[in-house]
Design a protein around this motif. Sequence first.
Motif, PDB file in Angstrom:
ATOM      1  N   PHE A 147       0.618  -0.976   0.085  1.00 24.83           N
ATOM      2  CA  PHE A 147      -0.310  -0.184  -0.011  1.00 24.83           C
ATOM      3  C   PHE A 147       0.989   1.580  -0.148  1.00 24.83           C
ATOM      4  CE2 PHE A 147      -2.756   3.617   2.328  1.00 24.83           C
ATOM      5  CZ  PHE A 147      -3.303   3.498   0.961  1.00 24.83           C
ATOM      6  N   CYS A 148       0.623   2.157  -1.190  1.00 27.78           N
ATOM      7  CA  CYS A 148       1.144   3.040  -0.694  1.00 27.78           C
ATOM      8  C   CYS A 148       0.666   5.424  -0.871  1.00 27.78           C
ATOM      9  CB  CYS A 148       2.377   3.011  -2.149  1.00 27.78           C
ATOM     10  SG  CYS A 148       3.226   4.253  -2.970  1.00 27.78           S
ATOM     11  N   VAL A 149       0.285   5.684  -0.362  1.00 31.50           N
ATOM     12  CA  VAL A 149       0.079   6.673  -0.122  1.00 31.50           C
ATOM     13  C   VAL A 149       0.487   7.686  -1.901  1.00 31.50           C
ATOM     14  CG1 VAL A 149       0.292   8.996   0.834  1.00 31.50           C
ATOM     15  CG2 VAL A 149       0.193   7.479   2.520  1.00 31.50           C
ATOM     16  N   SER A 150       1.383   7.338  -2.852  1.00 35.99           N
ATOM     17  CA  SER A 150       0.727   7.831  -3.712  1.00 35.99           C
ATOM     18  C   SER A 150      -0.146   7.346  -4.491  1.00 35.99           C
ATOM     19  CB  SER A 150       3.032   7.545  -4.572  1.00 35.99           C
ATOM     20  OG  SER A 150       2.824   6.539  -4.910  1.00 35.99           O
ATOM     21  N   SER A 151       0.007   6.073  -4.349  1.00 38.66           N
ATOM     22  CA  SER A 151      -1.442   5.276  -4.887  1.00 38.66           C
ATOM     23  C   SER A 151      -3.138   6.501  -4.997  1.00 38.66           C
ATOM     24  CB  SER A 151      -1.017   3.574  -4.746  1.00 38.66           C
ATOM     25  OG  SER A 151      -0.041   2.917  -4.836  1.00 38.66           O
ATOM     26  N   VAL A 152      -2.575   6.813  -3.538  1.00 39.85           N
ATOM     27  CA  VAL A 152      -4.272   7.255  -3.135  1.00 39.85           C
ATOM     28  C   VAL A 152      -3.860   8.560  -3.900  1.00 39.85           C
ATOM     29  CG1 VAL A 152      -4.953   7.790  -1.598  1.00 39.85           C
ATOM     30  CG2 VAL A 152      -4.315   5.743  -1.040  1.00 39.85           C
ATOM     31  N   ARG A 153      -3.157   9.151  -3.443  1.00 35.48           N
ATOM     32  CA  ARG A 153      -2.476  10.114  -4.016  1.00 35.48           C
ATOM     33  C   ARG A 153      -3.436  10.967  -5.383  1.00 35.48           C
ATOM     34  NH1 ARG A 153       0.713  14.831  -2.680  1.00 35.48           N
ATOM     35  NH2 ARG A 153       1.133  13.540  -0.588  1.00 35.48           N
ATOM     36  N   GLY A 154      -3.312   9.434  -5.932  1.00 39.53           N
ATOM     37  CA  GLY A 154      -3.043   9.174  -8.036  1.00 39.53           C
ATOM     38  C   GLY A 154      -4.507   9.716  -8.622  1.00 39.53           C
ATOM     39  N   VAL A 155      -5.433   8.282  -7.451  1.00 37.85           N
ATOM     40  CA  VAL A 155      -6.949   8.551  -7.565  1.00 37.85           C
ATOM     41  C   VAL A 155      -7.600   9.305  -6.856  1.00 37.85           C
ATOM     42  CG1 VAL A 155      -8.351   6.985  -7.016  1.00 37.85           C
ATOM     43  CG2 VAL A 155      -6.223   5.147  -7.237  1.00 37.85           C
ATOM     44  N   VAL A 156      -7.567   9.846  -5.997  1.00 38.26           N
ATOM     45  CA  VAL A 156      -8.299  10.917  -5.328  1.00 38.26           C
ATOM     46  C   VAL A 156      -7.269  12.582  -5.856  1.00 38.26           C
ATOM     47  CG1 VAL A 156      -8.179  12.165  -2.975  1.00 38.26           C
ATOM     48  CG2 VAL A 156      -7.915  10.294  -2.989  1.00 38.26           C
ATOM     49  N   GLY A 157      -6.480  13.109  -6.628  1.00 35.93           N
ATOM     50  CA  GLY A 157      -6.377  14.032  -7.419  1.00 35.93           C
ATOM     51  C   GLY A 157      -5.343  14.751  -6.264  1.00 35.93           C
ATOM     52  N   GLU A 158      -3.923  15.417  -7.278  1.00 34.50           N
ATOM     53  CA  GLU A 158      -3.516  16.327  -5.972  1.00 34.50           C
ATOM     54  C   GLU A 158      -4.324  17.234  -5.218  1.00 34.50           C
ATOM     55  OE1 GLU A 158       0.222  16.779  -4.809  1.00 34.50           O
ATOM     56  OE2 GLU A 158      -0.483  15.399  -6.499  1.00 34.50           O
ATOM     57  N   GLU A 159      -5.490  17.788  -6.064  1.00 33.44           N
ATOM     58  CA  GLU A 159      -6.378  18.563  -5.401  1.00 33.44           C
ATOM     59  C   GLU A 159      -6.675  18.543  -4.072  1.00 33.44           C
ATOM     60  OE1 GLU A 159      -8.552  21.429  -8.171  1.00 33.44           O
ATOM     61  OE2 GLU A 159      -7.074  21.251  -9.356  1.00 33.44           O
ATOM     62  N   ALA A 160      -7.324  17.637  -3.907  1.00 28.52           N
ATOM     63  CA  ALA A 160      -8.950  16.635  -2.911  1.00 28.52           C
ATOM     64  C   ALA A 160      -7.633  16.215  -2.225  1.00 28.52           C
ATOM     65  CB  ALA A 160      -9.165  16.103  -3.341  1.00 28.52           C
ATOM     66  N   PHE A 161      -5.806  15.966  -2.292  1.00 27.95           N
ATOM     67  CA  PHE A 161      -5.725  14.752  -1.533  1.00 27.95           C
ATOM     68  C   PHE A 161      -5.282  15.523  -0.073  1.00 27.95           C
ATOM     69  CE2 PHE A 161      -1.363  13.347   0.652  1.00 27.95           C
ATOM     70  CZ  PHE A 161      -2.174  12.002   0.080  1.00 27.95           C
ATOM     71  N   ASP A 162      -4.323  16.837   0.193  1.00 34.05           N
ATOM     72  CA  ASP A 162      -4.867  17.208   0.765  1.00 34.05           C
ATOM     73  C   ASP A 162      -5.661  17.368   2.362  1.00 34.05           C
ATOM     74  OD1 ASP A 162      -1.950  18.148   1.112  1.00 34.05           O
ATOM     75  OD2 ASP A 162      -1.999  19.687   0.228  1.00 34.05           O
ATOM     76  N   ALA A 163      -7.349  18.317   1.293  1.00 33.35           N
ATOM     77  CA  ALA A 163      -8.103  18.069   2.666  1.00 33.35           C
ATOM     78  C   ALA A 163      -8.571  16.596   2.538  1.00 33.35           C
ATOM     79  CB  ALA A 163      -9.026  17.842   1.890  1.00 33.35           C
ATOM     80  N   PHE A 164      -8.634  15.006   1.850  1.00 26.76           N
ATOM     81  CA  PHE A 164      -8.436  14.661   2.128  1.00 26.76           C
ATOM     82  C   PHE A 164      -7.616  13.604   3.311  1.00 26.76           C
ATOM     83  CE2 PHE A 164      -7.650  10.136   1.466  1.00 26.76           C
ATOM     84  CZ  PHE A 164      -9.460   9.126   1.829  1.00 26.76           C
TER      85      PHE A 164
END
Length: 135
Positions: free
Chosen positions: A1-18
Amino acid sequence: FCVSSVRGVVGEEAFDAFRAASAAFRRGETEAADYYTEFSEQFAALDDQGLFQPMVALLPDASRRDDLLQFHEAVTCAASLAPHPSFPTLSAAASGPAASSSSNGVSSSAAKTRAGPPGSGAAPQAPNRQDQEEG
C-alpha cells in the motif's frame, strides 16, 4: 500500500483535504458517516482500484476500521439495490399513457393506497398477490 497511489486516485488538488479529514477521522473527531459522505467519490474510486480495504486496514483503532467498513458496505449494498435506470418507476408508470395501470397490471390507485399518508415520505409498497387477483 502506497500513499502516492491514493494521491493519484484522489487527485492532487483534493489530496490535502482528504488527508486532513482522514487524520480527523482517525483521531475520532469525525463520525464514519460524515467522513465517508464527504469523500464518497474518492472512496468509490479507491475501491475501484482495490485501495479502499488496504487504506482502512491502516487505521490503528479497530472500532474506527469497523465503523468505516460497515458504512462502506451499506453504501455499496444500497447502490447495488438501486433500480436500473431503464426500469419504469411507479411515478413514470402512473404518468404514462396507461395512467390507470402500471407495468405489472396493478392499478395506480391500488398502489397509491399502499403508500403512507401524504408528506410522510413513506414509499409505496409492492402489491400482494391478493390485490392483483381482486383487480
